[in-house]
Design an enzyme around this catalytic site. Sequence first.
Site: not given
Length: 314
Positions: A144-146
């Site tokens: 997942l993106d940051k």
Amino acid sequence: MSATVHEFKVAEQSRIDVYITGQLTAYSRSKVQKLIFDGHATVNDLLIMESRYQVNPGDTVRFVEPEPDPDFPIQEKVPLNVIYEDDYLLVIDKSVGMVTHPNTFHDTGTLVQAVLARYPKVKEALYDPDSAISRLRPGIVHRLDKDTSGLIVVAKTREVMLNLTEQFHKRQVEKEYETVLYGALLEPRTIDAPIHRKGGGSSNLMVASHESGQGRTAVTHFTPIETSAPYAKWPEEKVTKVRVKIETGRTHQIRVHAKFIGHPVLGDPLYANKPSHRLSEKLGLTTQQLRAVFLQFKHPQTGIMMSITAPEQA
């Protein structure tokens, strides 16, 4: 860094590998057997290198843990919200701001480092044990993106890692997200538009293309849930809460496709347009409004279909 030494007084007769595994549950029996063969165990100060060696009541067993492998990320005791766990995998509700695994820009505070501190056995869950990249990402099947929160599954063993990776590759895993888009999205939209890096180079900025032959296939389904005017002084500015399903897992896919249809994810600084950026500033949003809320996959060990929903956020 000095090695950790464990010393135990034996109460019942047992094989030494079985005994040590029972005392140190972070290690699998196969790992303990390898470490015994490598000279990490003694009984009454006698070096033992045979896993079948019998220990007896009153024996003193000493076991020296191996020093951390520098190829693996350093363990860090960072809080984790584990919402499902068994002997084979974890499902974690990742918080906003946490990077999934170490990279060029983030080498501390990542989900991988937090997992290794709590579950050292995950070091064995490597897609390719000979790959330096795999050793930076033990247990990580997807990312997942940051600044995207929500569900991420982590494998505890290599067999589970390979099984889940195959399920993702064959698009047998259902992933759903919730987001808030700028503007009024009045009907469901399916976006089938390839995604590639802007300029085709090493840029972290991705773009969607009208041309089917440019970039990698990416398919996203947007279903509106609710449309509202979030800022009383500007009632003409609408936002839409949306449920999102993705058939592929390209970098920044949801955010790129949202911008592609003129409805950027609210609070997203990278893929904003001028109106969405302005409204995000008015609302005081500093991170993208995107959350992974549902995962469905077949359990690699039992074959049971697992359906996991993220807890509601306050």
